[in-house]
Design an enzyme around this catalytic site. Structure first.
Site, PDB file in Angstrom:
ATOM      1  N   CYS A  83      15.823   0.389   0.334  1.00  0.00           N
ATOM      2  CA  CYS A  83      15.676  -0.803   1.170  1.00  0.00           C
ATOM      3  C   CYS A  83      17.033  -1.321   1.597  1.00  0.00           C
ATOM      4  O   CYS A  83      17.152  -2.017   2.585  1.00  0.00           O
ATOM      5  CB  CYS A  83      14.938  -1.887   0.400  1.00  0.00           C
ATOM      6  SG  CYS A  83      13.382  -1.303  -0.253  1.00  0.00           S
ATOM      7  N   ALA A 104       0.809  -1.229   0.000  1.00  0.00           N
ATOM      8  CA  ALA A 104       0.000   0.000   0.000  1.00  0.00           C
ATOM      9  C   ALA A 104       0.839   1.274   0.000  1.00  0.00           C
ATOM     10  O   ALA A 104       0.469   2.275  -0.616  1.00  0.00           O
ATOM     11  CB  ALA A 104      -0.924   0.006   1.219  1.00  0.00           C
ATOM     12  N   HIS A 105       1.982   1.238   0.681  1.00  0.00           N
ATOM     13  CA  HIS A 105       2.686   2.514   0.895  1.00  0.00           C
ATOM     14  C   HIS A 105       3.397   3.042  -0.347  1.00  0.00           C
ATOM     15  O   HIS A 105       3.939   4.141  -0.336  1.00  0.00           O
ATOM     16  CB  HIS A 105       3.636   2.442   2.088  1.00  0.00           C
ATOM     17  CG  HIS A 105       4.871   1.614   1.924  1.00  0.00           C
ATOM     18  ND1 HIS A 105       6.119   2.175   1.823  1.00  0.00           N
ATOM     19  CD2 HIS A 105       5.065   0.285   1.889  1.00  0.00           C
ATOM     20  CE1 HIS A 105       7.035   1.223   1.734  1.00  0.00           C
ATOM     21  NE2 HIS A 105       6.423   0.060   1.773  1.00  0.00           N
TER      22      HIS A 105
END
Ligand code: PMP
Length: 391
Positions: A329, A204-205
């Protein structure tokens, strides 16, 4: 097109790390936080929570062109990738993937394969960042049933994979196809009625929903035995135990609905801004180059190499621009980007690369500020490097 909390001083160009929440998602999440009810309870409050989750599932299904019953909510794309890979590996014992996948795929595949050398095949990519469909076809034909996991769009370069030949080759031999669509969903239109992947992960983000919630699509009829990663209650049709994250799921649903509504206006607008960023930077810094520029790319990603200017020095020289060196990440990791190395960049070039990622709330004024800041920073860092290089 408006973001919730936005407009802080530095220009935010790190949408691939995480996007700001869309106003609709923020309002829906906040509203859900004010209510009580476990979606598994059968009383009024439980039924209310369950109906909010149902609505979010429909909103997401509408964005993807699938049916709500094909979606499993998870804590994000890392978990969705793990679920897809672990379930498929338990069945087939072989994963065929590409060298440019996100660590949530590559590390999972490596951990599953362990020291079994024939349990994981990692296909190389060319300088455009794409696998060779013929090499994939030959590999799949040789090995038969397996999981083929190829990302829909790369998080560092935005390069989009051509999944059609992948799907054809895999299905011809009974292999399953998974795609990590984390960076694609909500950025470009997608219709799972047309694209016959078996499994798809999303988060979702990346499209304006909250962090910590995502989903795995499992196409109805996919021959994949249920394989939960955590055991407990029978939530999510037994695929994912644990009380549902109702506010997160509701926020995901609202973001999906807003993205679906806005996508056809947003995508061309963002492409124009990305092109402005790239063309101005290339014109003013002629030694720089854009990675993946010859392949189809996501609208909002510009991966630019500035020879002779290490990315960490650049980013600290331009504090008014929030961008990323390689993948956020793996920020802090001393190794250069595996994606850029796989595309043939030298270690030095990979270390001199910045990823700008734009999104629904990015403005032209912000892009112009980012261009000026980047040109100043590159000129400064290259001059310092030249001065310290010695004779
Ligand atoms: N896959 C890709 C391609 C990603 O870009 C990311 C996030 N950087 C993930 C997976 C992991 O997503 P999440 O943050 O939801 O775990």
């Amino acid at each position: 097109m408006e973001a919730a909390t936005y407009g802080a001083q530095p220009v935010y160009l790190d949408y691939n790390a995480t996007a700001p929440m869309r106003r609709e998602a923020l309002a829906a999440t906040r509203d859900a936080l004010y209510t009580v009810g476990n979606a598994s309870s059968i009383h009024h409050h439980g039924r209310d929570a369950a109906s909010r989750v149902d609505r979010a599932r429909r909103q997401l299904a509408d964005l993807l062109g699938c049916s709500p019953g094909e979606l499993i909510f998870t804590s994000g794309a890392t978990e969705a990738n793990n679920l897809a890979l672990q379930a498929s590996y338990a069945q087939h014992g072989l994963i065929i993937t590409s060298a440019v996948e996100h660590p949530a795929v590559l590390e999972t595949a490596r951990a599953l394969a362990g020291s079994t050398s024939d349990a994981l095949i990692t296909l190389p990519v060319d300088s455009k960042g794409q696998i060779d469909p013929e090499a994939l076809r030959a590999t799949v034909q040789l090995h038969g049933a397996a999981l083929v996991s190829i990302m829909m769009a790369n998080n560092e370069t935005g390069v989009i994979s051509d999944l059609t030949p992948v799907i054809e080759a895999a299905h011809a031999v009974g292999a399953l196809v998974h795609t990590d669509a984390t960076q694609y969903v909500g950025r470009l239109p997608l219709d799972l009625g047309d694209l016959d992947v078996d499994l798809l992960s999303l988060s979702a983000h990346k499209f304006g929903g909250p962090q910590g919630v995502g989903a795995l699509f499992i196409r109805r009829g996919t021959p994949l035995p249920q394989h939960p990663l955590v055991f407990g209650g029978g939530h999510e049709r037994g695929w994912r135990a644990g009380t549902l994250n109702v506010p997160g799921i509701v926020g995901l649903g609202a973001a999906a609905e807003a993205a679906r509504r806005e996508i056809s206006d947003e995508a061309p607008r963002i492409i124009k801004l990305r092109d402005l960023l790239e063309s101005e930077i290339l014109a003013r810094l002629p030694h720089s180059h854009v990675n993946g520029a010859l392949a189809p790319r996501l609208p909002g990603v510009a991966s630019i190499t500035f020879p002779g200017a290490p990315a960490d020095a650049l980013l600290s020289s331009m504090p008014n621009v929030a961008a990323s060196d390689g993948s956020a990440c793996s920020a802090g990791a001393p190794t250069p980007s595996h994606v850029l190395l796989a595309m043939g960049l030298s270690r030095e070039a990979a270390d001199s690369t910045i990823r700008f990622s734009l999104g629904f709330a990015t403005t032209e004024q912000e892009i112009r500020r980012a261009i000026d800041a980047t040109v100043r920073a590159v000129t400064h860092v290259q001059a310092v490097m030249d001065a310290t290089a010695g004779p």
